[in-house]
Design a protein around this motif. Structure first.
Motif, PDB file in Angstrom:
ATOM      1  N   GLU A  48      44.962  42.953 -10.762  1.00 19.39           N
ATOM      2  CA  GLU A  48      43.819  43.839 -10.586  1.00 19.39           C
ATOM      3  C   GLU A  48      43.148  44.108 -11.928  1.00 19.39           C
ATOM      4  O   GLU A  48      43.804  44.129 -12.969  1.00 19.39           O
ATOM      5  CB  GLU A  48      44.258  45.162  -9.943  1.00 19.39           C
ATOM      6  CG  GLU A  48      44.662  44.989  -8.497  1.00 19.39           C
ATOM      7  CD  GLU A  48      44.840  46.307  -7.766  1.00 19.39           C
ATOM      8  OE1 GLU A  48      44.512  47.378  -8.335  1.00 19.39           O
ATOM      9  OE2 GLU A  48      45.297  46.266  -6.620  1.00 19.39           O
ATOM     10  N   VAL A  49      41.838  44.291 -11.870  1.00 25.14           N
ATOM     11  CA  VAL A  49      41.044  44.632 -13.042  1.00 25.14           C
ATOM     12  C   VAL A  49      40.036  45.709 -12.652  1.00 25.14           C
ATOM     13  O   VAL A  49      39.785  45.923 -11.457  1.00 25.14           O
ATOM     14  CB  VAL A  49      40.290  43.407 -13.617  1.00 25.14           C
ATOM     15  CG1 VAL A  49      41.252  42.341 -14.081  1.00 25.14           C
ATOM     16  CG2 VAL A  49      39.307  42.845 -12.616  1.00 25.14           C
ATOM     17  N   ARG A  50      39.443  46.357 -13.649  1.00 22.85           N
ATOM     18  CA  ARG A  50      38.380  47.328 -13.380  1.00 22.85           C
ATOM     19  C   ARG A  50      37.074  46.561 -13.248  1.00 22.85           C
ATOM     20  O   ARG A  50      36.609  45.941 -14.194  1.00 22.85           O
ATOM     21  CB  ARG A  50      38.304  48.341 -14.492  1.00 22.85           C
ATOM     22  CG  ARG A  50      39.503  49.278 -14.491  1.00 22.85           C
ATOM     23  CD  ARG A  50      39.288  50.374 -15.454  1.00 22.85           C
ATOM     24  NE  ARG A  50      38.112  51.128 -14.992  1.00 22.85           N
ATOM     25  CZ  ARG A  50      37.758  52.288 -15.469  1.00 22.85           C
ATOM     26  NH1 ARG A  50      38.440  52.841 -16.421  1.00 22.85           N
ATOM     27  NH2 ARG A  50      36.684  52.903 -15.004  1.00 22.85           N
ATOM     28  N   SER A  51      36.531  46.560 -12.067  1.00 20.68           N
ATOM     29  CA  SER A  51      35.280  45.878 -11.778  1.00 20.68           C
ATOM     30  C   SER A  51      34.736  46.447 -10.481  1.00 20.68           C
ATOM     31  O   SER A  51      35.326  47.370  -9.920  1.00 20.68           O
ATOM     32  CB  SER A  51      35.526  44.365 -11.663  1.00 20.68           C
ATOM     33  OG  SER A  51      34.318  43.660 -11.566  1.00 20.68           O
ATOM     34  N   SER A  52      33.643  45.905  -9.991  1.00 19.16           N
ATOM     35  CA  SER A  52      33.099  46.399  -8.725  1.00 19.16           C
ATOM     36  C   SER A  52      34.062  46.131  -7.572  1.00 19.16           C
ATOM     37  O   SER A  52      34.086  46.865  -6.594  1.00 19.16           O
ATOM     38  CB  SER A  52      31.736  45.780  -8.443  1.00 19.16           C
ATOM     39  OG  SER A  52      31.841  44.389  -8.382  1.00 19.16           O
ATOM     40  N   SER A  54      38.355  45.040  -7.113  1.00 14.68           N
ATOM     41  CA  SER A  54      39.557  45.201  -7.932  1.00 14.68           C
ATOM     42  C   SER A  54      40.153  43.888  -8.433  1.00 14.68           C
ATOM     43  O   SER A  54      41.140  43.899  -9.159  1.00 14.68           O
ATOM     44  CB  SER A  54      40.624  45.973  -7.145  1.00 14.68           C
ATOM     45  OG  SER A  54      40.981  45.253  -5.971  1.00 14.68           O
ATOM     46  N   THR A  59      36.952  39.981  -4.188  1.00 16.44           N
ATOM     47  CA  THR A  59      35.589  39.478  -4.369  1.00 16.44           C
ATOM     48  C   THR A  59      35.361  38.244  -3.516  1.00 16.44           C
ATOM     49  O   THR A  59      34.321  38.109  -2.856  1.00 16.44           O
ATOM     50  CB  THR A  59      35.316  39.184  -5.854  1.00 16.44           C
ATOM     51  OG1 THR A  59      35.700  40.322  -6.638  1.00 16.44           O
ATOM     52  CG2 THR A  59      33.847  38.871  -6.085  1.00 16.44           C
ATOM     53  N   GLN A 149      30.512  37.584 -10.706  1.00 18.23           N
ATOM     54  CA  GLN A 149      31.528  38.620 -10.858  1.00 18.23           C
ATOM     55  C   GLN A 149      32.926  38.008 -10.950  1.00 18.23           C
ATOM     56  O   GLN A 149      33.758  38.472 -11.734  1.00 18.23           O
ATOM     57  CB  GLN A 149      31.472  39.609  -9.700  1.00 18.23           C
ATOM     58  CG  GLN A 149      30.279  40.518  -9.764  1.00 18.23           C
ATOM     59  CD  GLN A 149      30.317  41.557  -8.683  1.00 18.23           C
ATOM     60  OE1 GLN A 149      30.645  41.261  -7.530  1.00 18.23           O
ATOM     61  NE2 GLN A 149      29.966  42.779  -9.033  1.00 18.23           N
ATOM     62  N   ILE A 153      35.494  38.683 -13.923  1.00 20.11           N
ATOM     63  CA  ILE A 153      36.866  39.133 -13.664  1.00 20.11           C
ATOM     64  C   ILE A 153      37.851  38.145 -14.282  1.00 20.11           C
ATOM     65  O   ILE A 153      38.846  38.544 -14.898  1.00 20.11           O
ATOM     66  CB  ILE A 153      37.112  39.306 -12.149  1.00 20.11           C
ATOM     67  CG1 ILE A 153      36.291  40.486 -11.612  1.00 20.11           C
ATOM     68  CG2 ILE A 153      38.600  39.486 -11.856  1.00 20.11           C
ATOM     69  CD1 ILE A 153      36.232  40.564 -10.088  1.00 20.11           C
ATOM     70  N   HIS A 156      38.254  38.752 -17.874  1.00 23.11           N
ATOM     71  CA  HIS A 156      39.107  39.926 -18.099  1.00 23.11           C
ATOM     72  C   HIS A 156      40.587  39.576 -17.942  1.00 23.11           C
ATOM     73  O   HIS A 156      41.440  40.232 -18.539  1.00 23.11           O
ATOM     74  CB  HIS A 156      38.737  41.062 -17.148  1.00 23.11           C
ATOM     75  CG  HIS A 156      37.438  41.722 -17.459  1.00 23.11           C
ATOM     76  ND1 HIS A 156      37.161  42.352 -18.651  1.00 23.11           N
ATOM     77  CD2 HIS A 156      36.297  41.835 -16.725  1.00 23.11           C
ATOM     78  CE1 HIS A 156      35.938  42.834 -18.646  1.00 23.11           C
ATOM     79  NE2 HIS A 156      35.380  42.525 -17.481  1.00 23.11           N
TER      80      HIS A 156
END
Length: 180
Positions: A48-52, A54, A59, A149, A153, A156
């Motif tokens: 998981e990452v911080r994005s619109s 997770s 996505t 996106q 991600i 990241h």
């Protein structure tokens, strides 16, 4: 469309050509991105990452589910939303590729008149009555946005070497000569 006129819209009207080319591009771009992601371990891809969204999997699921919704609109079929997705990230990848190919195949069999036909959409979020080609353009643009996106991600997560999936790159290097 025959290979000798592949890069022009002379064999059919420009809107029909563009929509057929754009859905083929979308399937190619989704497959290209997924094939790159498949070179990394699933445990990395599932982080998981911080994005619109997770992470990559949510996505990918959003792209697939949105494409499925708009295809049902264009087909004038009732949309049955998927329940909670229980599959692996590989299952999500395979489903997105299959759905993208299905969308492309459907648009390729549509007539010019059906691509240009208006289609009333009434749902809880909005009502509109646009030509099918506008819905096709909308969903392909939406998928492009979210592929970006996924690339962000991925950065990241420390992944590098994301493939080029621009529309012009597809037209120059990715297009199959018999796809139109």
């Amino acid at each position: 469309m025959t290979p000798d006129n592949l890069n022009t819209a002379t064999a059919t009207n420009a809107i029909t050509y563009l929509m057929r080319n754009y859905v083929a591009y979308n399937a190619w771009a989704n497959t290209t991105l997924i094939n790159w992601l498949r070179t990394y371990p699933e445990d990395v891809l599932d982080k998981e990452v911080r994005s619109s969204f997770s992470g990559i999997k949510p996505t990918i699921l959003h792209i697939w589910q949105t494409q499925a919704y708009w295809l049902s609109v264009i087909k004038k079929e009732a949309f049955e939303p998927e329940g909670e997705f229980e599959g692996s990230i590989e299952d999500a990848f395979a489903t997105l590729i299959q759905q993208s190919e299905e969308f492309s195949a459907y648009v390729h069999q549509m007539t010019a008149a059906s691509i240009e036909e208006n289609n009333l959409v009434v749902n809880p979020w909005f009502n509109c009555d646009f030509a099918n080609f506008e819905y096709i353009q909308q969903v392909m643009n939406h998928s492009t946005y979210h592929r970006g996106q996924v690339t962000t991600i991925s950065h990241h997560l420390g992944l590098s070497g994301a493939p080029m999936t621009d529309y012009n790159y597809y037209n120059i290097f990715g297009k199959k000569k018999d796809s139109q």
